[in-house]
Design a protein around this motif. Sequence first.
Motif, PDB file in Angstrom:
ATOM      1  N   ALA A 158     -38.523 -69.894 -15.903  1.00 15.20           N
ATOM      2  CA  ALA A 158     -37.357 -70.485 -15.251  1.00 15.20           C
ATOM      3  C   ALA A 158     -36.982 -69.629 -14.050  1.00 15.20           C
ATOM      4  CB  ALA A 158     -36.173 -70.581 -16.215  1.00 15.20           C
ATOM      5  N   ASN A 159     -36.478 -70.287 -13.024  1.00 14.78           N
ATOM      6  CA  ASN A 159     -35.924 -69.603 -11.867  1.00 14.78           C
ATOM      7  C   ASN A 159     -34.457 -69.310 -12.179  1.00 14.78           C
ATOM      8  OD1 ASN A 159     -34.370 -69.377  -9.341  1.00 14.78           O
ATOM      9  ND2 ASN A 159     -36.253 -69.944  -8.295  1.00 14.78           N
ATOM     10  N   VAL A 160     -34.073 -68.049 -12.139  1.00 16.03           N
ATOM     11  CA  VAL A 160     -32.715 -67.644 -12.473  1.00 16.03           C
ATOM     12  C   VAL A 160     -32.153 -66.865 -11.291  1.00 16.03           C
ATOM     13  CG1 VAL A 160     -31.243 -66.422 -14.109  1.00 16.03           C
ATOM     14  CG2 VAL A 160     -33.379 -67.478 -14.888  1.00 16.03           C
ATOM     15  N   GLY A 161     -30.983 -67.270 -10.821  1.00 18.16           N
ATOM     16  CA  GLY A 161     -30.430 -66.585  -9.665  1.00 18.16           C
ATOM     17  C   GLY A 161     -28.940 -66.772  -9.565  1.00 18.16           C
ATOM     18  N   LEU A 162     -28.383 -66.127  -8.566  1.00 15.66           N
ATOM     19  CA  LEU A 162     -26.966 -66.304  -8.275  1.00 15.66           C
ATOM     20  C   LEU A 162     -26.765 -66.293  -6.777  1.00 15.66           C
ATOM     21  CD1 LEU A 162     -25.428 -63.448  -7.281  1.00 15.66           C
ATOM     22  CD2 LEU A 162     -25.799 -62.865  -9.668  1.00 15.66           C
ATOM     23  N   GLY A 163     -25.684 -66.921  -6.374  1.00 14.14           N
ATOM     24  CA  GLY A 163     -25.381 -66.969  -4.959  1.00 14.14           C
ATOM     25  C   GLY A 163     -23.887 -66.997  -4.750  1.00 14.14           C
ATOM     26  N   SER A 164     -23.487 -66.705  -3.531  1.00 15.90           N
ATOM     27  CA  SER A 164     -22.093 -66.850  -3.151  1.00 15.90           C
ATOM     28  C   SER A 164     -22.057 -67.291  -1.702  1.00 15.90           C
ATOM     29  CB  SER A 164     -21.309 -65.548  -3.346  1.00 15.90           C
ATOM     30  OG  SER A 164     -21.643 -64.606  -2.352  1.00 15.90           O
ATOM     31  N   VAL A 165     -20.895 -67.760  -1.281  1.00 16.70           N
ATOM     32  CA  VAL A 165     -20.781 -68.283   0.065  1.00 16.70           C
ATOM     33  C   VAL A 165     -19.476 -67.807   0.675  1.00 16.70           C
ATOM     34  CG1 VAL A 165     -19.722 -70.432  -0.730  1.00 16.70           C
ATOM     35  CG2 VAL A 165     -20.896 -70.380   1.469  1.00 16.70           C
ATOM     36  N   SER A 166     -19.541 -67.545   1.977  1.00 21.50           N
ATOM     37  CA  SER A 166     -18.357 -67.150   2.736  1.00 21.50           C
ATOM     38  C   SER A 166     -18.109 -68.190   3.807  1.00 21.50           C
ATOM     39  CB  SER A 166     -18.580 -65.771   3.380  1.00 21.50           C
ATOM     40  OG  SER A 166     -17.517 -65.455   4.267  1.00 21.50           O
ATOM     41  N   SER A 167     -16.866 -68.388   4.160  1.00 24.86           N
ATOM     42  CA  SER A 167     -16.527 -69.409   5.152  1.00 24.86           C
ATOM     43  C   SER A 167     -16.906 -69.007   6.568  1.00 24.86           C
ATOM     44  CB  SER A 167     -15.021 -69.728   5.091  1.00 24.86           C
ATOM     45  OG  SER A 167     -14.255 -68.555   5.305  1.00 24.86           O
ATOM     46  N   THR A 168     -17.298 -67.745   6.778  1.00 24.76           N
ATOM     47  CA  THR A 168     -17.772 -67.294   8.086  1.00 24.76           C
ATOM     48  C   THR A 168     -19.088 -66.545   7.902  1.00 24.76           C
ATOM     49  OG1 THR A 168     -16.724 -65.107   8.083  1.00 24.76           O
ATOM     50  CG2 THR A 168     -15.376 -66.981   8.795  1.00 24.76           C
ATOM     51  N   ALA A 169     -19.749 -66.251   9.014  1.00 26.19           N
ATOM     52  CA  ALA A 169     -21.033 -65.551   8.964  1.00 26.19           C
ATOM     53  C   ALA A 169     -20.882 -64.041   8.957  1.00 26.19           C
ATOM     54  CB  ALA A 169     -21.897 -65.978  10.148  1.00 26.19           C
ATOM     55  N   ALA A 170     -19.653 -63.537   8.832  1.00 22.00           N
ATOM     56  CA  ALA A 170     -19.431 -62.093   8.795  1.00 22.00           C
ATOM     57  C   ALA A 170     -20.116 -61.487   7.568  1.00 22.00           C
ATOM     58  CB  ALA A 170     -17.938 -61.787   8.772  1.00 22.00           C
ATOM     59  N   ALA A 171     -20.712 -60.319   7.749  1.00 22.44           N
ATOM     60  CA  ALA A 171     -21.436 -59.659   6.664  1.00 22.44           C
ATOM     61  C   ALA A 171     -20.478 -59.207   5.568  1.00 22.44           C
ATOM     62  CB  ALA A 171     -22.210 -58.470   7.207  1.00 22.44           C
ATOM     63  N   THR A 172     -20.943 -59.297   4.321  1.00 24.87           N
ATOM     64  CA  THR A 172     -20.153 -58.818   3.188  1.00 24.87           C
ATOM     65  C   THR A 172     -20.762 -57.526   2.651  1.00 24.87           C
ATOM     66  OG1 THR A 172     -21.447 -60.028   1.543  1.00 24.87           O
ATOM     67  CG2 THR A 172     -19.621 -61.197   2.585  1.00 24.87           C
ATOM     68  N   LYS A 173     -19.978 -56.803   1.850  1.00 26.11           N
ATOM     69  CA  LYS A 173     -20.441 -55.542   1.286  1.00 26.11           C
ATOM     70  C   LYS A 173     -20.781 -55.682  -0.194  1.00 26.11           C
ATOM     71  CE  LYS A 173     -17.766 -52.758   4.569  1.00 26.11           C
ATOM     72  NZ  LYS A 173     -16.742 -51.703   4.743  1.00 26.11           N
ATOM     73  N   VAL A 174     -20.901 -56.912  -0.653  1.00 28.41           N
ATOM     74  CA  VAL A 174     -21.185 -57.157  -2.068  1.00 28.41           C
ATOM     75  C   VAL A 174     -22.647 -56.826  -2.369  1.00 28.41           C
ATOM     76  CG1 VAL A 174     -21.249 -58.884  -3.897  1.00 28.41           C
ATOM     77  CG2 VAL A 174     -19.431 -58.942  -2.170  1.00 28.41           C
ATOM     78  N   ASP A 175     -22.898 -56.108  -3.450  1.00 30.49           N
ATOM     79  CA  ASP A 175     -24.248 -55.799  -3.907  1.00 30.49           C
ATOM     80  C   ASP A 175     -24.667 -56.901  -4.884  1.00 30.49           C
ATOM     81  OD1 ASP A 175     -26.574 -54.860  -5.067  1.00 30.49           O
ATOM     82  OD2 ASP A 175     -25.894 -52.780  -5.196  1.00 30.49           O
ATOM     83  N   TYR A 176     -25.359 -57.894  -4.380  1.00 29.54           N
ATOM     84  CA  TYR A 176     -25.677 -59.064  -5.192  1.00 29.54           C
ATOM     85  C   TYR A 176     -26.707 -58.760  -6.270  1.00 29.54           C
ATOM     86  CZ  TYR A 176     -22.907 -61.723  -1.907  1.00 29.54           C
ATOM     87  OH  TYR A 176     -21.863 -62.185  -1.151  1.00 29.54           O
ATOM     88  N   LYS A 177     -27.593 -57.849  -5.995  1.00 29.14           N
ATOM     89  CA  LYS A 177     -28.568 -57.481  -7.021  1.00 29.14           C
ATOM     90  C   LYS A 177     -27.875 -56.785  -8.186  1.00 29.14           C
ATOM     91  CE  LYS A 177     -32.593 -57.254  -3.983  1.00 29.14           C
ATOM     92  NZ  LYS A 177     -33.711 -56.425  -3.472  1.00 29.14           N
ATOM     93  N   ASP A 178     -26.832 -56.013  -7.893  1.00 29.79           N
ATOM     94  CA  ASP A 178     -26.061 -55.388  -8.959  1.00 29.79           C
ATOM     95  C   ASP A 178     -25.295 -56.441  -9.760  1.00 29.79           C
ATOM     96  OD1 ASP A 178     -24.918 -52.984 -10.306  1.00 29.79           O
ATOM     97  OD2 ASP A 178     -23.050 -53.743  -9.447  1.00 29.79           O
ATOM     98  N   LEU A 179     -24.738 -57.446  -9.064  1.00 32.68           N
ATOM     99  CA  LEU A 179     -24.082 -58.550  -9.771  1.00 32.68           C
ATOM    100  C   LEU A 179     -25.056 -59.248 -10.704  1.00 32.68           C
ATOM    101  CD1 LEU A 179     -21.902 -60.330  -7.047  1.00 32.68           C
ATOM    102  CD2 LEU A 179     -21.205 -58.603  -8.707  1.00 32.68           C
TER     103      LEU A 179
END
Length: 431
Positions: free
Chosen positions: A242-263
Amino acid sequence: MVDARSDDADVIVVGAGPAGSSAAYHCASAGLEVLLLEKAEFPRDKVCGDGLTPRAVKELAAMGVSLREEDGWIRNRGLRVVGGGHRLELPWPELSSYPSYGLARSRMSLDHMLASHARAAGAKLLERTNVTGPLLDERTGRVVGVTARPVGSDGKRAGDDVTYRAPVVIAADGVSARLATGLGLEKRMDRPMGVAVRTYFRTPRHDDPWMESQLELWDGAPGSSNLMPGYGWIFSLGDGTANVGLGSVSSTAAATKVDYKDLFRKWMANAPAEWEFTPENQIGEVRGAALPMGFNRGPLYGRGLMLAGDSAGMISPFNGEGIAYGLQAGRFAADSVVQAAARGSAAGRERALAAYQTRMKDDLGGYYTLGRVFVKLIEHPQVMHVCTRYGLPRPLLMKFVLKLLSDCYEPRGGDMVDRTISALARLAPAA
């Protein structure tokens, strides 16, 4: 149809992902000489959820792609949503415009199949060809081809730079959008930008007939720990994985500091044991990618260059899907190129090519505008929590949400839900 003294093809397509292969297939099927350039060698990987909605299935059917399970597909009945203490299974709607099932297949397999399908239709596919920029006419500034560099299996230069010429170039070169940026077409910072990470697991859930979306991600037991930003997915591939993943979205293209691999690691640490999402069952590393959304770059046509797929930010702000819109853009772009080739004057050819942007914006512009509003509402985890807790138990509301998020509704006619979504999309400005 090619003038052998000057052009190498009637159209050059850069990038053999879904958008590029779709454009190459439809152009070649209409009798044009097509040069399809791909920087990698198939099969090659691509970060994606690997799930296809009925909208994407319709495009594959229009290409004559075999959709039988024995050809590597697994069909799904609809979307299972989990969140706010609820678990709901929403079947894909029965519509005249779209089939009532979705599909899943790894992008490594899907993209290879689509590129081979375009080649079988007559497109000339050149792999390991890294396009480095547009080739411009010195007098007019019009794009008349591309410059490219052959590369080896290690990605390093494997020969001298070359040029390829054609009257029209379709840029389906992904998030990097090298051709567009080469013309100074920068991304819009006021458009949504998503981020996704994913990997594969061997799991007993490999044949689950539902695409699952986890609308809440907790860093421990739900309700007793922190609610993390984003949403998760589990898309079964029918082959033991199975393909398992997560995503998030921001209303602008400004970079975020979230560590998605850690999430992702925190989410997996609390996954039910029966799913077997364990390190020993993981296949490959956790990989991430940016998801440009809502037409974040344009114009879609100008000076001999068309933008299709991720290079133009054609990913849906509602659900992060890009395959369906890439396939559709390829078909629309090819139709404009074919019509332009039949025109007897330069002005007539330009009108035919410019129709591509008009057609895409008319079909998706209002819907993407609604998506930008949606993103502003749900980009905060606590807002998502309230929506899932009180919205999921309401069947009519969830029917509306499913059709809206999957972009699967009757554009004309249909039931009350279809008519409501169609009216909203028409009223929203297609900026």
